[in-house]
Design an enzyme around this catalytic site. Structure first.
Site, PDB file in Angstrom:
ATOM      1  CG  HIS A 197     -37.363 -57.605 118.745  1.00 14.82           C
ATOM      2  ND1 HIS A 197     -37.003 -58.806 118.183  1.00 14.82           N
ATOM      3  CD2 HIS A 197     -38.489 -57.200 118.107  1.00 14.82           C
ATOM      4  CE1 HIS A 197     -37.885 -59.107 117.232  1.00 14.82           C
ATOM      5  NE2 HIS A 197     -38.792 -58.150 117.170  1.00 14.82           N
ATOM      6  CD  GLU A 215     -42.867 -57.723 118.661  1.00 14.99           C
ATOM      7  OE1 GLU A 215     -43.371 -57.401 117.570  1.00 14.99           O
ATOM      8  OE2 GLU A 215     -41.650 -57.797 118.862  1.00 14.99           O
TER       9      GLU A 215
HETATM   10  P1  PGA Z   1     -43.121 -59.723 112.078  1.00 16.84           P
HETATM   11  O1  PGA Z   1     -42.116 -59.150 113.174  1.00 16.84           O
HETATM   12  O2  PGA Z   1     -44.181 -58.695 111.869  1.00 16.84           O
HETATM   13  O3  PGA Z   1     -42.270 -59.946 110.849  1.00 16.84           O
HETATM   14  O4  PGA Z   1     -43.679 -60.993 112.623  1.00 16.84           O
HETATM   15  C1  PGA Z   1     -42.581 -58.436 114.285  1.00 16.84           C
HETATM   16  C2  PGA Z   1     -41.431 -58.032 115.157  1.00 16.84           C
HETATM   17  O5  PGA Z   1     -40.462 -58.793 115.252  1.00 16.84           O
HETATM   18  O6  PGA Z   1     -41.440 -56.950 115.762  1.00 16.84           O
END
Ligand code: PGA
Length: 250
Positions: A97, A169
């Site tokens: 992550h 992401e």
């Molecule tokens: P968020 O986080 O939806 O608050 O932007 C996504 C994540 O970090 O997996």
């Protein structure tokens, strides 16, 4: 979309055992069993057992750990191993992550070892990749994402690669309220898919690629409709039962 959509909730450092238990019970009551979706919940490690205790009759809601160490045990103060996460009820694990990479300084190489540890112990790894805003503006987004991806995939055999779930992401979209457009998401997902295709050929369509970063009830359906987007990884909006149910059923 060819695959069963995968919708995942990352609770981050929220909800200790007591609140997580209550929250999971509310969630289970509000979300009917999902036959056509894979739903993943990533509570804090200390809350895994508590959430698992409430969801024992909901095998459609798969529990996962937010992070693991790559060693099975040893002198690693503060860490959690794959077998420990499994014993606490996890069936999946988030690896790489952006907060692990950018706040805690974890390297690409560490993610490769973590994915290997997950496979060794039968945890489903969800590998997160994504570029920073500086990398995007410098035109390096594709290179960064491919580097993060291939550092992990080059250590996997084809059968393992087939079992990998990937979450794109973009760091600039996480927790910022700034979402990638469905078109941006699709473009990067196509780059990732192409890299998997070089290894697996047509079977690459079966590897789920999720989008994450400021997913909300209002943008979830559009993102899910985007080409090559097979699911969503949700942080902030997963901490509200109503919002989460709207996203999980979008
Ligand atoms: P968020 O986080 O939806 O608050 O932007 C996504 C994540 O970090 O997996």
């Amino acid at each position: 979309m060819l695959r069963t959509p995968v919708i995942a909730a990352n609770w981050k450092m929220h909800l200790g055992p007591q609140r997580a238990r209550t929250f999971a019970a509310e969630l289970a009551a509000a979300l009917p069993p999902q036959g056509n979706r894979t739903v993943l919940l990533f509570p804090s490690a200390v809350s895994l057992a508590a959430v698992g205790g409430v969801l024992y009759d909901r095998p459609d809601l798969m529990l996962g750990a937010q992070n693991i160490h790559f060693e099975d045990e040893g002198a690693y103060t503060g860490e959690l191993s794959a077998p420990m996460a499994k014993e606490a009820g996890a069936r999946a694990v988030l690896v790489g992550h952006s907060e692990r990479r950018h706040v805690f300084g974890e390297t690409d190489g560490a993610q490769a070892k973590k994915v290997a540890a997950a496979f060794r112990h039968g945890l489903k790894p969800v590998l997160c990749v994504g570029e920073t805003i500086a990398e995007r503006e410098a035109g390096r987004a594709d290179d960064v994402v491919l580097r993060q991806l291939t550092t992990v995939t080059e250590g996997l055999d084809d059968a393992q690669l087939h079992e990998l779930t990937i979450a794109y992401e973009p760091v600039w979209a996480i927790g910022t309220g700034r979402t990638a457009t469905p078109r941006d998401a699709s473009a990067m997902h196509a780059v990732i898919r192409e890299a998997i295709h070089r290894r697996l050929g047509d079977a690459a369509v079966q590897v789920p690629i999720l989008y994450g970063g400021s997913v909300k009830p209002d943008n979830a359906a559009d993102l899910l409709r985007a080409e090559n987007v097979d699911g969503l990884l949700v942080g902030g909006a997963s901490l509200d039962v109503t919002n989460w149910v709207r996203i999980a059923t979008a």
